[in-house]
Write a protein that holds these residues in place. Structure first.
Motif, PDB file in Angstrom:
ATOM      1  N   ALA A  30       0.937  -1.166   0.206  1.00  0.00           N
ATOM      2  CA  ALA A  30       0.078  -0.049  -0.128  1.00  0.00           C
ATOM      3  C   ALA A  30       0.863   1.079  -0.096  1.00  0.00           C
ATOM      4  N   VAL A  31       1.838   1.299   0.893  1.00  0.00           N
ATOM      5  CA  VAL A  31       2.885   2.440   0.870  1.00  0.00           C
ATOM      6  C   VAL A  31       3.560   2.720  -0.653  1.00  0.00           C
ATOM      7  N   ASP A  32       4.019   1.771  -1.245  1.00  0.00           N
ATOM      8  CA  ASP A  32       4.559   1.762  -2.317  1.00  0.00           C
ATOM      9  C   ASP A  32       3.970   2.206  -3.456  1.00  0.00           C
ATOM     10  N   THR A  33       2.457   1.579  -3.455  1.00  0.00           N
ATOM     11  CA  THR A  33       1.523   1.908  -4.680  1.00  0.00           C
ATOM     12  C   THR A  33       1.043   3.278  -4.397  1.00  0.00           C
ATOM     13  N   GLY A  34       0.763   3.568  -2.872  1.00  0.00           N
ATOM     14  CA  GLY A  34       0.349   4.899  -2.788  1.00  0.00           C
ATOM     15  C   GLY A  34       1.597   6.067  -3.181  1.00  0.00           C
ATOM     16  N   LYS A  35       2.623   5.743  -3.051  1.00  0.00           N
ATOM     17  CA  LYS A  35       3.635   6.947  -3.469  1.00  0.00           C
ATOM     18  C   LYS A  35       3.718   7.027  -4.916  1.00  0.00           C
ATOM     19  N   GLY A  60      -3.689   7.665   5.641  1.00  0.00           N
ATOM     20  CA  GLY A  60      -4.781   7.794   4.914  1.00  0.00           C
ATOM     21  C   GLY A  60      -4.686   7.107   3.464  1.00  0.00           C
ATOM     22  N   THR A  61      -3.420   7.168   2.969  1.00  0.00           N
ATOM     23  CA  THR A  61      -3.099   6.449   1.829  1.00  0.00           C
ATOM     24  C   THR A  61      -3.413   4.868   1.711  1.00  0.00           C
ATOM     25  N   VAL A  62      -2.838   4.303   3.004  1.00  0.00           N
ATOM     26  CA  VAL A  62      -2.784   2.945   3.179  1.00  0.00           C
ATOM     27  C   VAL A  62      -4.377   2.608   3.455  1.00  0.00           C
ATOM     28  N   ALA A 109      -6.204   1.123   9.139  1.00  0.00           N
ATOM     29  CA  ALA A 109      -5.006   1.549   8.521  1.00  0.00           C
ATOM     30  C   ALA A 109      -3.962   1.822   9.549  1.00  0.00           C
ATOM     31  N   SER A 110      -4.377   2.548  10.604  1.00  0.00           N
ATOM     32  CA  SER A 110      -3.258   2.967  11.471  1.00  0.00           C
ATOM     33  C   SER A 110      -2.583   1.744  12.301  1.00  0.00           C
ATOM     34  N   ARG A 111      -3.578   0.933  12.596  1.00  0.00           N
ATOM     35  CA  ARG A 111      -3.086  -0.233  13.486  1.00  0.00           C
ATOM     36  C   ARG A 111      -1.977  -0.876  12.588  1.00  0.00           C
ATOM     37  N   ILE A 112      -2.552  -1.145  11.577  1.00  0.00           N
ATOM     38  CA  ILE A 112      -1.567  -2.044  10.304  1.00  0.00           C
ATOM     39  C   ILE A 112      -0.289  -1.194  10.198  1.00  0.00           C
ATOM     40  N   VAL A 113      -0.182   0.012  10.005  1.00  0.00           N
ATOM     41  CA  VAL A 113       0.913   0.967   9.958  1.00  0.00           C
ATOM     42  C   VAL A 113       1.647   0.833  11.197  1.00  0.00           C
TER      43      VAL A 113
END
Length: 154
Positions: free
Chosen positions: A51-56, A65-67, A78-82
Motif C-alpha cells: 500500500a505504501v509503495d503503490t500509494g507513493k 490515509g493512503t494505506v 489502517a493506523s493499526r496496520i501501519v
C-alpha cells in the motif's frame, strides 16, 4: 451496453473476476506471507508495504490515509496496520513535507526487501496461472490487469 456496444453479460467478465478474487484472496496472501515472513499471521506487513509503495505512485507521499484507501479500510484500521509494520521494521514514519499534521510513510531496507520478495512471488504466481497460455495472451492479459489497476488508482 458500454461504450464498445457490449453488455457485461457478453464476456461475463464481472462474475469471472469476482470468482477469481474470492478464490485467490486468502490463498495467495497467506502463501505469500509464509514465504516472505515465515508466518501467515504477518499478512498485514505485506499489505502495508504494498500500500505504501503503490500509494507513493499515485499521491505526493504515502500516509495512513493512503494505506486506508489502498486497503479499503477505515483510518483506525489502517493506523493499526501501519503501527504494526513500523514496529516490525518494515516502515518508518517521518514528518510530512506537505502537512505537518500528517506523517509520511516510507519503506525501510527491510520493507524494500519484503516488497521485492512479494513482487517476485506475485510474478511467479502469474506465470504459474498462465503457464499454458501463449506469450501474446499472457502479455495482453497482464496489460489489461495493469490498465484496470491504473485506472482505479490502486
Amino acid at each position: 451496453m458500454n461504450a464498445h456496444g457490449l453488455s457485461s453479460a457478453d464476456g461475463d467478465g464481472g462474475p469471472a473476476l469476482f470468482r477469481l478474487v474470492r478464490f485467490w484472496s486468502r490463498r495467495w496472501i497467506n502463501s505469500a506471507s509464509e514465504d516472505q515472513t515465515g508466518e501467515t499471521r504477518h499478512v498485514q506487513h505485506i499489505l502495508a508495504v504494498e500500500a505504501v509503495d503503490t500509494g507513493k505512485e499515485t499521491t505526493e507521499e504515502a500516509t495512513v490515509g493512503t494505506v486506508a484507501h489502498q486497503l479499503g479500510l477505515d483510518h483506525s484500521g489502517a493506523s493499526r496496520i501501519v503501527k504494526d509494520a513500523t514496529k516490525a521494521g518494515y516502515l518508518v514514519r517521518a514528518s510530512s513535507e506537505y502537512d505537518r499534521r500528517r506523517a509520511s510513510l516510507q519503506l525501510t531496507a527491510h520493507g524494500e526487501n519484503l516488497l521485492a520478495g512479494s513482487r517476485q512471488w506475485q510474478r511467479h504466481a502469474f506465470d504459474e496461472l498462465t503457464v499454458g497460455w501463449d506469450d501474446h495472451d499472457r502479455r495482453q492479459f497482464a496489460s489489461y490487469l495493469k490498465r484496470l489497476a491504473d485506472e482505479l488508482g490502486i
